[in-house]
Design an enzyme around this catalytic site. Structure first.
Site, PDB file in Angstrom:
ATOM      1  N   SER A   1      22.368  31.353  21.553  1.00  0.00           N
ATOM      2  CA  SER A   1      21.842  30.362  22.493  1.00  0.00           C
ATOM      3  C   SER A   1      20.452  30.773  22.953  1.00  0.00           C
ATOM      4  O   SER A   1      20.214  31.941  23.258  1.00  0.00           O
ATOM      5  CB  SER A   1      22.766  30.242  23.714  1.00  0.00           C
ATOM      6  OG  SER A   1      22.141  29.480  24.728  1.00  0.00           O
ATOM      7  N   PRO A   2      19.519  29.814  23.034  1.00  0.00           N
ATOM      8  CA  PRO A   2      18.165  30.168  23.483  1.00  0.00           C
ATOM      9  C   PRO A   2      18.006  30.187  25.000  1.00  0.00           C
ATOM     10  O   PRO A   2      16.911  30.432  25.498  1.00  0.00           O
ATOM     11  CB  PRO A   2      17.316  29.046  22.878  1.00  0.00           C
ATOM     12  CG  PRO A   2      18.223  27.871  22.872  1.00  0.00           C
ATOM     13  CD  PRO A   2      19.615  28.409  22.603  1.00  0.00           C
TER      14      PRO A   2
ATOM     15  N   ASN B   1      23.148  27.032  15.828  1.00  0.00           N
ATOM     16  CA  ASN B   1      22.970  26.682  17.230  1.00  0.00           C
ATOM     17  C   ASN B   1      21.753  25.753  17.362  1.00  0.00           C
ATOM     18  O   ASN B   1      21.192  25.301  16.357  1.00  0.00           O
ATOM     19  CB  ASN B   1      22.786  27.951  18.067  1.00  0.00           C
ATOM     20  CG  ASN B   1      23.362  27.835  19.459  1.00  0.00           C
ATOM     21  OD1 ASN B   1      23.152  26.839  20.140  1.00  0.00           O
ATOM     22  ND2 ASN B   1      24.086  28.851  19.907  1.00  0.00           N
TER      23      ASN B   1
ATOM     24  N   LYS C   1      28.127  32.903  15.537  1.00  0.00           N
ATOM     25  CA  LYS C   1      27.276  31.709  15.564  1.00  0.00           C
ATOM     26  C   LYS C   1      25.811  32.118  15.503  1.00  0.00           C
ATOM     27  O   LYS C   1      25.356  32.934  16.313  1.00  0.00           O
ATOM     28  CB  LYS C   1      27.546  30.883  16.826  1.00  0.00           C
ATOM     29  CG  LYS C   1      26.848  29.527  16.829  1.00  0.00           C
ATOM     30  CD  LYS C   1      27.418  28.606  17.889  1.00  0.00           C
ATOM     31  CE  LYS C   1      26.848  27.199  17.773  1.00  0.00           C
ATOM     32  NZ  LYS C   1      27.486  26.259  18.710  1.00  0.00           N
TER      33      LYS C   1
ATOM     34  N   GLY D   1      20.415  17.511  17.487  1.00  0.00           N
ATOM     35  CA  GLY D   1      20.355  16.147  17.002  1.00  0.00           C
ATOM     36  C   GLY D   1      19.637  16.042  15.669  1.00  0.00           C
ATOM     37  O   GLY D   1      19.401  17.046  14.987  1.00  0.00           O
TER      38      GLY D   1
ATOM     39  N   ASN E   1      18.739  20.958  25.892  1.00  0.00           N
ATOM     40  CA  ASN E   1      19.514  21.482  27.015  1.00  0.00           C
ATOM     41  C   ASN E   1      19.127  22.926  27.294  1.00  0.00           C
ATOM     42  O   ASN E   1      18.754  23.672  26.389  1.00  0.00           O
ATOM     43  CB  ASN E   1      21.023  21.356  26.757  1.00  0.00           C
ATOM     44  CG  ASN E   1      21.618  22.588  26.125  1.00  0.00           C
ATOM     45  OD1 ASN E   1      21.916  23.577  26.801  1.00  0.00           O
ATOM     46  ND2 ASN E   1      21.783  22.552  24.800  1.00  0.00           N
ATOM     47  N   ARG E   2      19.220  23.291  28.551  1.00  0.00           N
ATOM     48  CA  ARG E   2      19.010  24.677  28.960  1.00  0.00           C
ATOM     49  C   ARG E   2      20.067  25.041  30.012  1.00  0.00           C
ATOM     50  O   ARG E   2      19.755  25.536  31.093  1.00  0.00           O
ATOM     51  CB  ARG E   2      17.582  24.905  29.461  1.00  0.00           C
ATOM     52  CG  ARG E   2      17.067  23.945  30.529  1.00  0.00           C
ATOM     53  CD  ARG E   2      15.710  24.438  31.062  1.00  0.00           C
ATOM     54  NE  ARG E   2      15.179  23.610  32.116  1.00  0.00           N
ATOM     55  CZ  ARG E   2      14.245  22.669  31.933  1.00  0.00           C
ATOM     56  NH1 ARG E   2      13.754  22.449  30.726  1.00  0.00           N
ATOM     57  NH2 ARG E   2      13.801  21.959  32.964  1.00  0.00           N
TER      58      ARG E   2
ATOM     59  N   PHE F   1      24.727  28.946  29.837  1.00  0.00           N
ATOM     60  CA  PHE F   1      26.101  29.474  29.945  1.00  0.00           C
ATOM     61  C   PHE F   1      26.689  29.250  31.346  1.00  0.00           C
ATOM     62  O   PHE F   1      27.234  30.176  31.957  1.00  0.00           O
ATOM     63  CB  PHE F   1      26.142  30.966  29.614  1.00  0.00           C
ATOM     64  CG  PHE F   1      26.063  31.304  28.152  1.00  0.00           C
ATOM     65  CD1 PHE F   1      26.089  30.325  27.177  1.00  0.00           C
ATOM     66  CD2 PHE F   1      25.951  32.627  27.749  1.00  0.00           C
ATOM     67  CE1 PHE F   1      26.013  30.651  25.819  1.00  0.00           C
ATOM     68  CE2 PHE F   1      25.884  32.967  26.404  1.00  0.00           C
ATOM     69  CZ  PHE F   1      25.904  31.978  25.436  1.00  0.00           C
TER      70      PHE F   1
ATOM     71  N   ASN G   1      28.976  34.169  20.354  1.00  0.00           N
ATOM     72  CA  ASN G   1      27.750  33.377  20.474  1.00  0.00           C
ATOM     73  C   ASN G   1      26.618  34.261  20.983  1.00  0.00           C
ATOM     74  O   ASN G   1      26.541  34.565  22.170  1.00  0.00           O
ATOM     75  CB  ASN G   1      27.982  32.205  21.428  1.00  0.00           C
ATOM     76  CG  ASN G   1      26.770  31.280  21.514  1.00  0.00           C
ATOM     77  OD1 ASN G   1      25.733  31.523  20.899  1.00  0.00           O
ATOM     78  ND2 ASN G   1      26.898  30.212  22.282  1.00  0.00           N
TER      79      ASN G   1
ATOM     80  N   TYR H   1      28.062  17.161  18.200  1.00  0.00           N
ATOM     81  CA  TYR H   1      27.793  17.244  19.640  1.00  0.00           C
ATOM     82  C   TYR H   1      26.896  16.074  20.057  1.00  0.00           C
ATOM     83  O   TYR H   1      27.328  15.172  20.753  1.00  0.00           O
ATOM     84  CB  TYR H   1      27.153  18.584  20.016  1.00  0.00           C
ATOM     85  CG  TYR H   1      26.805  18.676  21.496  1.00  0.00           C
ATOM     86  CD1 TYR H   1      27.780  18.945  22.442  1.00  0.00           C
ATOM     87  CD2 TYR H   1      25.496  18.469  21.942  1.00  0.00           C
ATOM     88  CE1 TYR H   1      27.479  19.009  23.802  1.00  0.00           C
ATOM     89  CE2 TYR H   1      25.186  18.528  23.297  1.00  0.00           C
ATOM     90  CZ  TYR H   1      26.178  18.801  24.220  1.00  0.00           C
ATOM     91  OH  TYR H   1      25.875  18.850  25.559  1.00  0.00           O
ATOM     92  N   THR H   2      25.661  16.062  19.584  1.00  0.00           N
ATOM     93  CA  THR H   2      24.690  15.083  20.049  1.00  0.00           C
ATOM     94  C   THR H   2      25.084  13.653  19.679  1.00  0.00           C
ATOM     95  O   THR H   2      24.922  12.731  20.483  1.00  0.00           O
ATOM     96  CB  THR H   2      23.293  15.412  19.496  1.00  0.00           C
ATOM     97  OG1 THR H   2      22.964  16.755  19.853  1.00  0.00           O
ATOM     98  CG2 THR H   2      22.237  14.483  20.071  1.00  0.00           C
TER      99      THR H   2
ATOM    100  N   GLY I   1      29.936  23.351  23.975  1.00  0.00           N
ATOM    101  CA  GLY I   1      28.867  22.749  24.753  1.00  0.00           C
ATOM    102  C   GLY I   1      29.292  21.455  25.406  1.00  0.00           C
ATOM    103  O   GLY I   1      28.792  21.101  26.472  1.00  0.00           O
TER     104      GLY I   1
ATOM    105  N   THR J   1      19.812  31.984  27.448  1.00  0.00           N
ATOM    106  CA  THR J   1      20.134  33.201  28.195  1.00  0.00           C
ATOM    107  C   THR J   1      19.138  34.273  27.782  1.00  0.00           C
ATOM    108  O   THR J   1      19.072  34.624  26.591  1.00  0.00           O
ATOM    109  CB  THR J   1      21.571  33.675  27.912  1.00  0.00           C
ATOM    110  OG1 THR J   1      22.491  32.682  28.390  1.00  0.00           O
ATOM    111  CG2 THR J   1      21.863  34.991  28.604  1.00  0.00           C
TER     112      THR J   1
END
Length: 407
Positions: free
Chosen positions: A221-222, A292, A261, A314, A153-154, A157, A218, A364-365, A105, A224
């Site tokens: 992810s929310p 995720n 994932k 986060g 985030n959206r 991909f 993966n 990440y965050t 990401g 796609t």
């Protein structure tokens, strides 16, 4: 005789003073610039938290993200820290100098692998990478929740595609001897308009086996449409069976560990079914990444951006992901390695996930909010906690506190 005094114009009197002021400002500005550049490069934590990152937060989030990737690519950030023996660990048949990785990401297109290694990550995961290039969702598509130190985030991909990323990573790997390379994970996704999602993942396994140290499927992810439905039992069985067949068809030296994932929003029944699938011989992946981003919105969120559509990451995700790690560790009896992700801002956060059952963790965050100094900070704190709790290594601590983290 009248003597006339010749008056010097005021402007002539002021001019030398102005020149001195300009010179002083130039010297001061140069000194401030040098100090700032040094502080940024060397990872001065106070400078980042009090000066640099507040300025960064004035920049639109995606622009700031792109600039951060560029800065890491140019190897501008090199916070000093020497990993201790206690932090060294083994995972997926590889030796890591420390258990702290960067999650997929951040470096979506494989542009900054060596720069991330210099920052001090023990392993780097890039992506998600899709077979064909695609732009992702419309902008704006990333939102800071400053009061919550969280992100929504959206992206959807957004990817430069297999071919571009492959060539970039090939050149990157060729620049370093094998014994000096950071462990590289490649996170695989599917194209939004793909007519055969399973074929997309199979293609990714075949394409990147030569370059990756591990590969990630993966399906969580929310952002796609329909992707998360691939975690259903029957679809997941078919997907993993085909993916593992594809790996088996490769030369032995290109058969990489494959991880799955998972989403944090799975029900207990869904999670049990997934564990049953991955423990079956035909679907036996080498590890799991938990978790995720979440589509849930805790009532504790304070930011005006809390209602934005997308995946939340986060601190609001921290306890949920840690509890999920503990449940997966219990369900798998600790026999499938877990990489823990979600809300890691401190060494204590990392330590909790390791005690819950994670063999390594990813950030990440916190990296977005605190910059490169957060990496050595977390490693220092984690090292002290391992020592204080009597653990000689990261591996000694894995799963030792699993029961207290079960929700």
């Amino acid at each position: 005789m009248c003597a006339c005094r010749v008056r010097t114009p005021v402007s002539y009197c002021i001019l030398p003073f102005q020149n001195k002021i300009r010179s002083l400002l130039k010297v001061t500005g140069l000194a401030a610039g040098v100090f700032s550049a040094y502080s940024v490069c060397r990872g001065d934590e106070k400078f980042y938290n009090n000066v640099f990152m507040p300025i960064v937060r004035l920049i639109p989030p995606e622009t700031a993200h792109d600039l951060a990737v560029l800065g890491v690519k140019w190897k501008l950030f090199r916070p000093p820290y020497q990993d201790t023996d206690r932090l060294r660990t083994r995972l997926l048949g590889m030796a890591f100098s420390n258990p702290i990785g960067i999650a997929a990401g951040f470096d979506k297109h494989g542009e900054a692998v060596q720069g991330l290694q210099l920052i001090g990550f023990g392993f780097v995961e890039i992506g998600s990478v899709t077979p064909e290039p695609q732009p992702g969702n419309a902008r704006p598509r990333i939102f800071r929740l400053n009061e919550d130190k969280a992100i929504v985030n959206r992206y959807g991909f957004n990817s430069e595609g297999h071919d571009v990323v492959y060539e970039r990573l090939r050149e990157c790997r060729e620049q370093q001897p094998p014994d000096q390379r950071v462990a590289l994970g490649i996170n695989l996704g599917k194209n939004k308009l793909s007519l055969d999602a399973i074929a997309d993942y199979v293609q990714g396994v075949k394409r990147f086996g030569k370059l990756a140290d591990y590969l990630v499927i993966n399906v969580s992810s929310p952002n796609t449409p329909g992707l998360r439905t691939m975690q259903s039992k029957s679809t997941l069985q078919t997907l993993l069976t085909e993916v593992l067949k594809a790996r088996a068809s490769l030369p032995a030296n290109e058969q990489r560990p494959i991880l799955l994932k998972l989403a944090p929003d799975l029900s207990e029944e869904d999670l049990r079914e997934i564990v049953d699938v991955v423990r079956a011989k035909a679907c036996a992946v080498d590890g799991l990444i938990v978790s995720n981003t979440t589509i849930d919105r805790p009532a504790t969120l304070r930011s005006v951006n809390a209602g934005q559509l997308g995946g939340l990451s986060g601190p609001p995700l921290k306890h949920r992901s840690t509890a999920m790690i503990a449940r997966v560790y219990k369900l798998t009896e600790g026999k499938i390695p877990i990489i823990g992700v979600g809300g890691i801002f401190t060494g204590e956060d990392a330590f909790e996930k390791i005690e819950a059952g994670a063999s390594a963790v990813q950030l990440y965050t916190s990296f977005i909010f605190h910059g490169p100094p957060v990496v050595p900070k977390i490693k220092r704190e984690l090292d002290r906690l391992l020592e204080a709790n009597g653990y000689a290594s990261v591996q000694d601590a894995v799963g030792k506190g699993v029961d207290k983290y079960l929700a």
